[in-house]
Design an enzyme around this catalytic site. Structure first.
Site, PDB file in Angstrom:
ATOM      1  N   ASP A 174       0.934  -1.245   0.087  1.00  0.00           N
ATOM      2  CA  ASP A 174       0.176  -0.051   0.111  1.00  0.00           C
ATOM      3  C   ASP A 174       1.025   1.248  -0.091  1.00  0.00           C
ATOM      4  O   ASP A 174       1.702   1.212   0.654  1.00  0.00           O
ATOM      5  CB  ASP A 174      -1.046   0.062   1.266  1.00  0.00           C
ATOM      6  CG  ASP A 174      -1.942   1.026   1.181  1.00  0.00           C
ATOM      7  OD1 ASP A 174      -1.856   2.131   0.571  1.00  0.00           O
ATOM      8  OD2 ASP A 174      -3.093   0.558   1.372  1.00  0.00           O
ATOM      9  N   CYS A 205      -7.624  -2.414  -3.163  1.00  0.00           N
ATOM     10  CA  CYS A 205      -7.186  -1.215  -3.653  1.00  0.00           C
ATOM     11  C   CYS A 205      -8.328  -0.544  -4.559  1.00  0.00           C
ATOM     12  O   CYS A 205      -8.996  -1.299  -5.255  1.00  0.00           O
ATOM     13  CB  CYS A 205      -5.754  -1.303  -4.013  1.00  0.00           C
ATOM     14  SG  CYS A 205      -5.687  -1.883  -5.611  1.00  0.00           S
ATOM     15  N   ARG A 234     -12.502  -3.834  -7.617  1.00  0.00           N
ATOM     16  CA  ARG A 234     -12.983  -3.380  -8.972  1.00  0.00           C
ATOM     17  C   ARG A 234     -12.496  -4.363  -9.797  1.00  0.00           C
ATOM     18  O   ARG A 234     -11.428  -4.922  -9.943  1.00  0.00           O
ATOM     19  CB  ARG A 234     -12.580  -2.083  -9.116  1.00  0.00           C
ATOM     20  CG  ARG A 234     -13.434  -1.172  -8.532  1.00  0.00           C
ATOM     21  CD  ARG A 234     -14.953  -0.997  -8.907  1.00  0.00           C
ATOM     22  NE  ARG A 234     -15.654   0.078  -8.070  1.00  0.00           N
ATOM     23  CZ  ARG A 234     -16.338  -0.300  -7.130  1.00  0.00           C
ATOM     24  NH1 ARG A 234     -16.274  -1.423  -6.457  1.00  0.00           N
ATOM     25  NH2 ARG A 234     -16.856   0.778  -6.265  1.00  0.00           N
ATOM     26  N   GLU A 263     -18.615  -6.438 -16.270  1.00  0.00           N
ATOM     27  CA  GLU A 263     -19.793  -6.482 -15.397  1.00  0.00           C
ATOM     28  C   GLU A 263     -20.987  -5.912 -15.787  1.00  0.00           C
ATOM     29  O   GLU A 263     -22.058  -6.135 -15.522  1.00  0.00           O
ATOM     30  CB  GLU A 263     -19.409  -6.512 -13.754  1.00  0.00           C
ATOM     31  CG  GLU A 263     -19.310  -5.100 -13.404  1.00  0.00           C
ATOM     32  CD  GLU A 263     -18.996  -5.461 -11.727  1.00  0.00           C
ATOM     33  OE1 GLU A 263     -18.171  -5.806 -11.466  1.00  0.00           O
ATOM     34  OE2 GLU A 263     -19.845  -4.475 -11.367  1.00  0.00           O
ATOM     35  N   HIS A 295     -20.908  -8.761  -7.930  1.00  0.00           N
ATOM     36  CA  HIS A 295     -20.752  -7.687  -6.837  1.00  0.00           C
ATOM     37  C   HIS A 295     -21.831  -7.399  -6.051  1.00  0.00           C
ATOM     38  O   HIS A 295     -22.755  -6.555  -5.706  1.00  0.00           O
ATOM     39  CB  HIS A 295     -21.060  -6.398  -8.064  1.00  0.00           C
ATOM     40  CG  HIS A 295     -20.151  -5.204  -7.456  1.00  0.00           C
ATOM     41  ND1 HIS A 295     -19.474  -4.397  -8.433  1.00  0.00           N
ATOM     42  CD2 HIS A 295     -20.001  -4.809  -6.231  1.00  0.00           C
ATOM     43  CE1 HIS A 295     -18.919  -3.394  -7.802  1.00  0.00           C
ATOM     44  NE2 HIS A 295     -19.179  -3.500  -6.353  1.00  0.00           N
TER      45      HIS A 295
HETATM   46  P1  NAI Z   1      -9.852   2.579   1.397  1.00  0.00           P
HETATM   47  O1  NAI Z   1      -9.713   4.002   0.780  1.00  0.00           O
HETATM   48  O2  NAI Z   1      -9.934   2.559   2.551  1.00  0.00           O
HETATM   49  O3  NAI Z   1      -8.519   1.683   1.180  1.00  0.00           O
HETATM   50  C1  NAI Z   1      -8.071   1.576  -0.020  1.00  0.00           C
HETATM   51  C2  NAI Z   1      -6.383   1.463   0.210  1.00  0.00           C
HETATM   52  O4  NAI Z   1      -5.842   1.189  -1.121  1.00  0.00           O
HETATM   53  C3  NAI Z   1      -5.657   2.800   0.748  1.00  0.00           C
HETATM   54  O5  NAI Z   1      -4.998   2.522   2.026  1.00  0.00           O
HETATM   55  C4  NAI Z   1      -4.701   3.059  -0.521  1.00  0.00           C
HETATM   56  O6  NAI Z   1      -3.486   3.778  -0.081  1.00  0.00           O
HETATM   57  C5  NAI Z   1      -4.584   1.717  -1.269  1.00  0.00           C
HETATM   58  N1  NAI Z   1      -4.152   1.750  -2.568  1.00  0.00           N
HETATM   59  C6  NAI Z   1      -4.494   2.875  -3.534  1.00  0.00           C
HETATM   60  N2  NAI Z   1      -3.651   2.459  -4.565  1.00  0.00           N
HETATM   61  C7  NAI Z   1      -2.974   1.183  -4.324  1.00  0.00           C
HETATM   62  C8  NAI Z   1      -2.338   0.341  -5.244  1.00  0.00           C
HETATM   63  N3  NAI Z   1      -1.876   0.578  -6.436  1.00  0.00           N
HETATM   64  N4  NAI Z   1      -1.814  -0.566  -4.748  1.00  0.00           N
HETATM   65  C9  NAI Z   1      -1.839  -0.910  -3.337  1.00  0.00           C
HETATM   66  N5  NAI Z   1      -2.715  -0.095  -2.451  1.00  0.00           N
HETATM   67  C10 NAI Z   1      -3.464   0.962  -2.882  1.00  0.00           C
HETATM   68  O7  NAI Z   1     -10.936   1.894   0.530  1.00  0.00           O
HETATM   69  P2  NAI Z   1     -11.912   0.581   1.272  1.00  0.00           P
HETATM   70  O8  NAI Z   1     -13.018   1.066   1.607  1.00  0.00           O
HETATM   71  O9  NAI Z   1     -10.937  -0.270   1.812  1.00  0.00           O
HETATM   72  O10 NAI Z   1     -12.286  -0.017  -0.049  1.00  0.00           O
HETATM   73  C11 NAI Z   1     -11.460  -0.512  -1.251  1.00  0.00           C
HETATM   74  C12 NAI Z   1     -11.910  -0.973  -2.573  1.00  0.00           C
HETATM   75  O11 NAI Z   1     -13.220  -1.770  -2.092  1.00  0.00           O
HETATM   76  C13 NAI Z   1     -12.878   0.379  -3.009  1.00  0.00           C
HETATM   77  O12 NAI Z   1     -11.996   1.187  -3.793  1.00  0.00           O
HETATM   78  C14 NAI Z   1     -14.034  -0.267  -3.830  1.00  0.00           C
HETATM   79  O13 NAI Z   1     -13.417  -0.308  -5.222  1.00  0.00           O
HETATM   80  C15 NAI Z   1     -14.093  -1.490  -3.254  1.00  0.00           C
HETATM   81  N6  NAI Z   1     -15.419  -2.039  -2.612  1.00  0.00           N
HETATM   82  C16 NAI Z   1     -16.052  -3.097  -3.300  1.00  0.00           C
HETATM   83  C17 NAI Z   1     -17.296  -3.291  -2.783  1.00  0.00           C
HETATM   84  C18 NAI Z   1     -18.241  -4.506  -3.250  1.00  0.00           C
HETATM   85  O14 NAI Z   1     -19.432  -4.653  -3.164  1.00  0.00           O
HETATM   86  N7  NAI Z   1     -17.346  -5.432  -3.969  1.00  0.00           N
HETATM   87  C19 NAI Z   1     -17.843  -2.608  -1.876  1.00  0.00           C
HETATM   88  C20 NAI Z   1     -17.250  -1.333  -1.412  1.00  0.00           C
HETATM   89  C21 NAI Z   1     -15.905  -1.153  -1.821  1.00  0.00           C
END
Ligand code: NAI
Length: 337
Positions: A174, A205, A234, A263, A295
């Site tokens: 991260d 991420c 995603r 999707e 999803h």
């Molecule tokens: P968050 O913002 O709390 O955490 C995301 C982390 O990824 C951050 O710490 C960031 O620094 C890190 N990051 C950014 N680019 C990166 C990279 N290239 N390599 C490694 N780490 C990287 O977000 P949260 O709440 O944990 O959500 C994560 C993802 O989950 C969202 O972006 C969303 O796409 C996905 N999601 C999926 C859902 C589903 O129903 N399947 C529902 C909610 C979110």
């Protein structure tokens, strides 16, 4: 405020209409997925409420702006589907629901890991058909295995917690290390080291330019043979076509996807009577060691309640000209923290 709610399912309508403060707004519930061809549906609305597979590119946004739309209220955390720069230029505010239940997604990711490993879904079917044999259902102990988490924000951390408690070694990658992850005994490494050392790789991420097709033929080749890959983040983080060769050769031993790059026209629809044209998805579905869900990782009552409440707050704040930390601005890029 009049709000056009796109990609509405009965549960969205139920939770949004039932949320406190919903009476302050007039919701126009539409089943349509928003894209360049149908912004006219939002005519007369000041706000559009959109979900993960709505296409808010520059053309769609321009057409919405011409019809008087000034706010995009996303019912999700990710905003990769919105051209935020174009929205800024058009004077459209974009607000999201940054966290509605990271627990829901983390618990689902854990469920995918356990199901793929111990094959609950196959055992369920076998026993119901009177087959009590267990040959073919062999799993492995999670204890002692190395789990690599790409992204250790809210969801990555909550996924790491139970796995750490089960005795897994935790590796994280991260750009913004999370002290809580280190507190769990997690160790930060660069992506190549995570890929080569992990028995299980779970993606948490956001999707942006830097993470597009992060898992591809080259990165797959670096992984341990028989690796388990989980994606609840995603779809476009993975080049899905590259997975087919890796599954055929045994390089990937288990695959759990809650999201899929293509999707948008498929997930959330009942296509059981249709001929599905996506050959990559159809091939992936033939592997016994692949589990694909539509999803739904976010889909809990708590999450839907929180999405509805934050969406109403986003609408209220916009209507009263209040700034909001849920607003997404172009200069922050597409990655949310
Ligand atoms: P968050 O913002 O709390 O955490 C995301 C982390 O990824 C951050 O710490 C960031 O620094 C890190 N990051 C950014 N680019 C990166 C990279 N290239 N390599 C490694 N780490 C990287 O977000 P949260 O709440 O944990 O959500 C994560 C993802 O989950 C969202 O972006 C969303 O796409 C996905 N999601 C999926 C859902 C589903 O129903 N399947 C529902 C909610 C979110």
């Amino acid at each position: 405020m009049k709000v056009a709610v796109f990609s509405t399912k009965p549960y969205d309508q139920r939770f949004l209409s039932g949320a406190a403060g919903s009476e302050r707004h007039e919701f126009l519930f539409l089943e349509d997925r928003l894209n360049e061809r149908n912004p006219a549906l939002a005519a007369g609305c000041l706000a559009v409420c959109a979900f993960v597979n709505d296409e808010l590119n520059a053309t769609t946004l321009k057409l919405l702006a011409e019809r008087g739309v000034r706010l995009i209220a996303l019912r999700c955390a990710g905003f990769n589907q919105v051209d935020v720069k174009a929205a800024d230029a058009l004077g459209i505010s974009v607000r999201r629901v940054p966290a509605y239940s990271p627990y829901a997604v983390a618990e689902f990711a854990l469920g995918l890991i356990l199901t793929l490993n111990r094959k609950y879904h196959r055992a369920f079917n076998r026993v119901r058909e009177g087959n009590f044999g267990i040959d073919g259902l062999l799993g492995f102990d999670l204890h002692g295995k190395t789990v690599g988490l790409i992204g250790t924000g809210k969801i990555g951390l909550l996924t790491a917690k139970p796995l750490g408690a089960m005795g897994c070694r935790l590796l994280g990658c991260d750009p913004f290390p999370n002290p809580e992850f280190i507190g769990l005994g997690g160790e930060y490494v660069e992506l190549p080291a995570l890929l080569t050392a992990s028995d299980i790789i779970s993606l948490h991420c956001p999707l942006d330019r830097s993470s597009f097709h992060l898992i591809n033929a080259q990165t797959l080749a670096k992984m341990k043979r028989g690796v388990m890959i989980i994606n609840t983040s995603r779809g476009a983080l993975i080049d899905a076509a590259a997975l087919i060769g890796a599954l055929k050769s045994g390089q990937v031993g288990y695959l759990g996807l809650d999201v899929y790059e293509q999707e948008a026209d498929i997930f959330y629809e009942d296509l059981s009577g249709e001929i599905i044209q996506d050959d990559v998805l159809q091939r992936l579905l033939t592997f016994p060691n692949v589990m694909i869900t539509s999803h739904q990782a976010y889909f809990t009552d708590t999450a839907l309640r929180n999405i509805a409440e934050t969406t109403i707050a986003n609408l209220d704040d916009f209507e009263h000209g209040r700034p909001s930390s849920n607003e997404v601005k172009a200069e922050r890029g597409t990655a949310a923290r």
